[in-house]
Motif scaffolding. Sequence first.
Motif, PDB file in Angstrom:
ATOM      1  N   LEU A   1       0.845  -1.187   0.000  1.00 31.64           N
ATOM      2  CA  LEU A   1       0.000   0.000   0.000  1.00 31.64           C
ATOM      3  C   LEU A   1       0.882   1.238   0.000  1.00 31.64           C
ATOM      4  CD1 LEU A   1      -2.528  -1.132   2.749  1.00 31.64           C
ATOM      5  CD2 LEU A   1      -3.007  -0.973   0.304  1.00 31.64           C
ATOM      6  N   LEU A   2       0.468   2.245  -0.743  1.00 32.87           N
ATOM      7  CA  LEU A   2       1.194   3.512  -0.776  1.00 32.87           C
ATOM      8  C   LEU A   2       0.551   4.437   0.245  1.00 32.87           C
ATOM      9  CD1 LEU A   2       3.514   4.976  -2.189  1.00 32.87           C
ATOM     10  CD2 LEU A   2       1.859   5.814  -3.877  1.00 32.87           C
ATOM     11  N   VAL A   3       1.330   4.796   1.289  1.00 33.90           N
ATOM     12  CA  VAL A   3       0.771   5.497   2.438  1.00 33.90           C
ATOM     13  C   VAL A   3       1.583   6.748   2.748  1.00 33.90           C
ATOM     14  CG1 VAL A   3      -0.027   5.249   4.827  1.00 33.90           C
ATOM     15  CG2 VAL A   3       0.136   3.234   3.360  1.00 33.90           C
ATOM     16  N   HIS A   4       0.889   7.854   2.978  1.00 33.02           N
ATOM     17  CA  HIS A   4       1.512   9.072   3.513  1.00 33.02           C
ATOM     18  C   HIS A   4       1.598   8.941   5.023  1.00 33.02           C
ATOM     19  CE1 HIS A   4       1.541  11.792  -0.030  1.00 33.02           C
ATOM     20  NE2 HIS A   4       0.541  11.034  -0.425  1.00 33.02           N
ATOM     21  N   GLY A   5       2.823   9.083   5.560  1.00 28.45           N
ATOM     22  CA  GLY A   5       3.015   9.006   6.994  1.00 28.45           C
ATOM     23  C   GLY A   5       2.707  10.319   7.692  1.00 28.45           C
ATOM     24  N   ALA A   6       2.824  10.297   9.024  1.00 34.50           N
ATOM     25  CA  ALA A   6       2.490  11.471   9.825  1.00 34.50           C
ATOM     26  C   ALA A   6       3.500  12.587   9.599  1.00 34.50           C
ATOM     27  CB  ALA A   6       2.451  11.088  11.299  1.00 34.50           C
ATOM     28  N   PRO A   7       3.087  13.830   9.661  1.00 38.42           N
ATOM     29  CA  PRO A   7       4.017  14.956   9.484  1.00 38.42           C
ATOM     30  C   PRO A   7       4.819  15.283  10.736  1.00 38.42           C
ATOM     31  CG  PRO A   7       1.781  15.784   9.787  1.00 38.42           C
ATOM     32  CD  PRO A   7       1.683  14.299   9.763  1.00 38.42           C
ATOM     33  N   ASP A   8       4.501  14.649  11.869  1.00 42.72           N
ATOM     34  CA  ASP A   8       5.168  15.025  13.116  1.00 42.72           C
ATOM     35  C   ASP A   8       6.481  14.280  13.326  1.00 42.72           C
ATOM     36  OD1 ASP A   8       4.380  12.457  13.720  1.00 42.72           O
ATOM     37  OD2 ASP A   8       2.935  13.032  15.270  1.00 42.72           O
ATOM     38  N   GLY A   9       6.907  13.486  12.343  1.00 40.53           N
ATOM     39  CA  GLY A   9       8.192  12.794  12.445  1.00 40.53           C
ATOM     40  C   GLY A   9       8.126  11.448  13.125  1.00 40.53           C
ATOM     41  N   ARG A  10       6.969  11.073  13.660  1.00 42.85           N
ATOM     42  CA  ARG A  10       6.858   9.795  14.343  1.00 42.85           C
ATOM     43  C   ARG A  10       6.195   8.775  13.435  1.00 42.85           C
ATOM     44  NH1 ARG A  10       3.510   9.303  18.137  1.00 42.85           N
ATOM     45  NH2 ARG A  10       2.289  11.229  17.844  1.00 42.85           N
ATOM     46  N   PRO A  11       6.673   7.520  13.406  1.00 46.64           N
ATOM     47  CA  PRO A  11       6.013   6.469  12.611  1.00 46.64           C
ATOM     48  C   PRO A  11       4.668   6.118  13.231  1.00 46.64           C
ATOM     49  CG  PRO A  11       7.804   5.548  13.917  1.00 46.64           C
ATOM     50  CD  PRO A  11       7.890   7.029  14.093  1.00 46.64           C
ATOM     51  N   ARG A  12       3.824   5.511  12.417  1.00 47.71           N
ATOM     52  CA  ARG A  12       2.509   5.072  12.872  1.00 47.71           C
ATOM     53  C   ARG A  12       2.356   3.584  12.599  1.00 47.71           C
ATOM     54  NH1 ARG A  12       2.539   9.596  14.711  1.00 47.71           N
ATOM     55  NH2 ARG A  12       0.833  11.142  14.644  1.00 47.71           N
ATOM     56  N   GLU A  13       1.595   2.902  13.476  1.00 48.79           N
ATOM     57  CA  GLU A  13       1.265   1.494  13.274  1.00 48.79           C
ATOM     58  C   GLU A  13      -0.101   1.409  12.601  1.00 48.79           C
ATOM     59  OE1 GLU A  13       3.151  -1.368  14.019  1.00 48.79           O
ATOM     60  OE2 GLU A  13       4.687   0.204  14.155  1.00 48.79           O
ATOM     61  N   LEU A  14      -0.118   0.776  11.437  1.00 46.51           N
ATOM     62  CA  LEU A  14      -1.336   0.674  10.646  1.00 46.51           C
ATOM     63  C   LEU A  14      -1.893  -0.740  10.789  1.00 46.51           C
ATOM     64  CD1 LEU A  14      -2.595   2.859   8.790  1.00 46.51           C
ATOM     65  CD2 LEU A  14      -1.560   1.652   6.857  1.00 46.51           C
ATOM     66  N   THR A  15      -3.153  -0.849  11.178  1.00 50.31           N
ATOM     67  CA  THR A  15      -3.801  -2.153  11.273  1.00 50.31           C
ATOM     68  C   THR A  15      -4.467  -2.474   9.939  1.00 50.31           C
ATOM     69  OG1 THR A  15      -4.194  -1.909  13.641  1.00 50.31           O
ATOM     70  CG2 THR A  15      -5.550  -3.517  12.463  1.00 50.31           C
ATOM     71  N   VAL A  16      -4.097  -3.640   9.395  1.00 44.93           N
ATOM     72  CA  VAL A  16      -4.634  -4.073   8.108  1.00 44.93           C
ATOM     73  C   VAL A  16      -5.261  -5.449   8.302  1.00 44.93           C
ATOM     74  CG1 VAL A  16      -4.149  -4.485   5.664  1.00 44.93           C
ATOM     75  CG2 VAL A  16      -2.800  -2.801   6.942  1.00 44.93           C
ATOM     76  N   GLU A  17      -6.501  -5.605   7.846  1.00 48.28           N
ATOM     77  CA  GLU A  17      -7.228  -6.866   8.033  1.00 48.28           C
ATOM     78  C   GLU A  17      -7.672  -7.411   6.679  1.00 48.28           C
ATOM     79  OE1 GLU A  17      -9.164  -5.286  12.246  1.00 48.28           O
ATOM     80  OE2 GLU A  17     -10.452  -5.726  10.526  1.00 48.28           O
ATOM     81  N   LEU A  18      -7.824  -8.737   6.617  1.00 47.45           N
ATOM     82  CA  LEU A  18      -8.358  -9.399   5.426  1.00 47.45           C
ATOM     83  C   LEU A  18      -9.662 -10.077   5.810  1.00 47.45           C
ATOM     84  CD1 LEU A  18      -7.408  -9.731   2.472  1.00 47.45           C
ATOM     85  CD2 LEU A  18      -6.709 -12.042   3.079  1.00 47.45           C
ATOM     86  N   TRP A  19     -10.708  -9.791   5.031  1.00 46.99           N
ATOM     87  CA  TRP A  19     -12.039 -10.304   5.308  1.00 46.99           C
ATOM     88  C   TRP A  19     -12.571 -11.042   4.085  1.00 46.99           C
ATOM     89  CZ3 TRP A  19     -15.583  -8.773   9.490  1.00 46.99           C
ATOM     90  CH2 TRP A  19     -14.944  -8.031  10.495  1.00 46.99           C
ATOM     91  N   SER A  20     -13.408 -12.036   4.329  1.00 44.15           N
ATOM     92  CA  SER A  20     -14.140 -12.662   3.227  1.00 44.15           C
ATOM     93  C   SER A  20     -15.437 -11.890   3.003  1.00 44.15           C
ATOM     94  CB  SER A  20     -14.449 -14.128   3.551  1.00 44.15           C
ATOM     95  OG  SER A  20     -15.533 -14.211   4.465  1.00 44.15           O
ATOM     96  N   THR A  21     -16.056 -12.110   1.830  1.00 46.62           N
ATOM     97  CA  THR A  21     -17.342 -11.475   1.539  1.00 46.62           C
ATOM     98  C   THR A  21     -18.526 -12.359   1.936  1.00 46.62           C
ATOM     99  OG1 THR A  21     -17.419 -12.355  -0.713  1.00 46.62           O
ATOM    100  CG2 THR A  21     -16.325 -10.218  -0.394  1.00 46.62           C
ATOM    101  N   GLY A  22     -18.246 -13.554   2.421  1.00 48.71           N
ATOM    102  CA  GLY A  22     -19.325 -14.445   2.842  1.00 48.71           C
ATOM    103  C   GLY A  22     -19.997 -15.147   1.671  1.00 48.71           C
ATOM    104  N   ARG A  23     -20.585 -14.406   0.769  1.00 48.83           N
ATOM    105  CA  ARG A  23     -21.264 -14.960  -0.400  1.00 48.83           C
ATOM    106  C   ARG A  23     -20.579 -14.421  -1.655  1.00 48.83           C
ATOM    107  NH1 ARG A  23     -26.753 -16.571   1.043  1.00 48.83           N
ATOM    108  NH2 ARG A  23     -27.248 -16.481  -1.169  1.00 48.83           N
ATOM    109  N   PRO A  24     -20.482 -15.239  -2.700  1.00 44.86           N
ATOM    110  CA  PRO A  24     -19.780 -14.771  -3.911  1.00 44.86           C
ATOM    111  C   PRO A  24     -20.425 -13.554  -4.554  1.00 44.86           C
ATOM    112  CG  PRO A  24     -20.102 -17.156  -3.980  1.00 44.86           C
ATOM    113  CD  PRO A  24     -20.905 -16.645  -2.820  1.00 44.86           C
ATOM    114  N   GLU A  25     -21.741 -13.359  -4.368  1.00 48.05           N
ATOM    115  CA  GLU A  25     -22.414 -12.214  -4.981  1.00 48.05           C
ATOM    116  C   GLU A  25     -22.297 -10.945  -4.164  1.00 48.05           C
ATOM    117  OE1 GLU A  25     -25.942 -14.909  -3.703  1.00 48.05           O
ATOM    118  OE2 GLU A  25     -23.768 -15.063  -3.750  1.00 48.05           O
ATOM    119  N   ASN A  26     -21.692 -11.025  -2.971  1.00 51.79           N
ATOM    120  CA  ASN A  26     -21.600  -9.861  -2.094  1.00 51.79           C
ATOM    121  C   ASN A  26     -20.242  -9.178  -2.209  1.00 51.79           C
ATOM    122  OD1 ASN A  26     -24.107 -10.665  -1.327  1.00 51.79           O
ATOM    123  ND2 ASN A  26     -23.609 -11.023   0.829  1.00 51.79           N
TER     124      ASN A  26
END
Length: 769
Positions: A490-515
Amino acid sequence: MREEEVHYDIAVIGGGLAGTCAAIAAARLGRRVALVNNRPVLGGNASSEIRVWVCGATAHGVHRWARETGIMGELYTENQYRNPEGNPYYWDQVVLDAVRAEPNIDLYLNTDVREVDASGPDDSREVHSCTGWMMGSERRITFHARQFLDCTGDGLLGHLAGARYRIGREARTEFDEPWAPPEADRALLGSTILFHSRDAGRPVKFVPPSYAKDLSTTPILRNRILRTGDNGCDYWWIEWGGELDTVHDNERIRDELQAVIMGVWDHIKNSGQFPDAANLTLEWVGSLPGKREYRRFLGDYVLTQQDILQQRRFEDRIAFGGWSVDLHPVQGMYADEPGARQRYADGVFHIPLRSLYSANVTNLHFAGRNISATHIAFGATRVMATCATLGEAAGTAAALCVAEGLTPRELATGRMELVHRTLLRQDASVIGLADEDPGNLARTARVTASSCLTRLAAEPTEDAPGAPYPLTRDLALLLPVDPALDTVDLLVHGAPDGRPRELTVELWSTGRPENAVPADRLLTTTVTVPAGGPHWVTARFGHRPDGPQNAILIVRACEDTALVLLPERTDGVLALRRKAEGDAAVDHDIPEEDGQLVLEWQARGLRRQTFAFRAAPGTEAFRPERAVGGYQRPYGGPHMWSSAPEGGTGGPEGDAEWLRLDWSEEQELTEVRLVFDDDVDEYLNNLHRHRTPYEVMPELVRDYRVQGRDAAGEWHTLLTVTDNRRRHRVHALEAEDGGPVRTGALRLVVDATHGARRAHVIAFKAYGA
């Protein structure tokens, strides 16, 4: 007065969009059809006489990849090309031209069917004929047919034939529907008359007629919103008659609705509260109430609220919808509560064939707002694009009943594979049905292509660097996973205050193929985003499902960070955002209830844009084999062939892209059918509540050739098409001697699209004698 008797295979009574599509579908299958309409124009509530927007499964852009295909899809896209301004009179001509193009249809306008000849016991009646009076021509015409379709909306034909039906609301206990009332009653959705205004360019006065309603004597001013910029269906809430009989009290309802329209316009023009109304004048006011509800016939299955909201997948499904369960207060415009209450399913819902024919009349199908459904389920199936798909399905079924000598029940319970094959062959609106037609010889061929898209990515370029999209809310990407999803950059702009950030990234299913909403969380990871940037960061998943499916990557909100939004559409990919306070509602006059996933996760506002990403490993979702034997719609993946983005590979057709079928033995071919990508995620509307900038979808193939290879290995062009505007094309093949084309290979050569950089083909089919 002239007395006439005419004979047909099928008589379709009612020329709204359901009846129009039913007649076209049956005619295309070789049946002789009478299309009988009691008005001078086709289209029913969509016609220039009433002017209701044609809404359907997209639900004003709520659902993804949900626009109707088949005949309704043709009407949408042809109107988009001919009528980008949404002129209601031009729309009339689009519908009329579609009927006139079918030589097997005889059209009877201004013909009001009032008599039916039917016989048999109550549980097994048969219609022999129906008789109509053609106004203005003094012709009394009796229509004899083998199969009849009631597409009248109000259900008059079936009523006269003795078909069982209901009017009003079922008791909650009958079908265990949470929204049903405790006791059954005769309450209905009311009728509406619409109006249009225009700016005259100079001050225009309005002197109200004597019958204009004084709005101060009604609850309207405190409960409804009046705006000078609104027109047409923006005033859908001018609705009344739910406590009456919407048929027998039709004239009373019309008078009340017109009185309120005059009162609304009097208030806008003369109350002094709308200074921008000085130059406005009324351009058009309807004379016919647009009816929502009356008879609902009883079929072998009654569709219910649970069927809609739980998206029940019927074995005999023949169409889909996506509109909300949309119910209005019985008092209509005089109610103190909001004008509507809506509940959306998580994706499109399915409709069974058993809801489209009479349980007690053996040769009667029906389509439109009169199908076999409860009052609650009808709240979702009643919109016109859905009615049109039901019309195509019912017309198809009626044609098959005639051809095979079957009753509707025998067809639905014993020959559904024939119905499904026929609907898919016609590119109708069905979900989750693969092409298993043994007549499609392409299924036995080896499929190759000049190139194919093998990498899922959207990256900035000099011409399109993208823009920061703050992570002040959760953002997401829907991605096809075929065969795996190991990592996503992912292409992400970080914080301007000089400190790194922890980004939470999740993977989800759609449950049904049509959804296309997150249903079940599969994996969670965190990535560190350095300050400044933008930076490419990698989320690792190692996701390897059992088969192709979609997955949704959710990036949780994170202070002072932003993804990069690119102004481009990426095949098979959708950008989503989580609803936040201040976001526009689907309809500004209807409050939205919480807990509806398709409203919580919005694609509206981000369509044809993508958050910058790179997925690994490579994808097989666009391999050439995907264009043969597939679902013909997005369903757990894109289900189409897409060429590589860099263009042709310098093969036998130079820079042109091609898709090829090779057989081990020579075939005798009489027909090819092609289905191209017209981006069913693009929301279209006949009168343009929503406007798209494209008269023709850029992804659609514009110029192409079909070629056959002779025994010496030479390719010969069998047909050439330029300026194509249709998704579904049917071409007869004929050799010079008039017989079938004999060849061991076919090739579809794509010379140009309507703007897309890649060639997209959803289906390449070949049929023999």
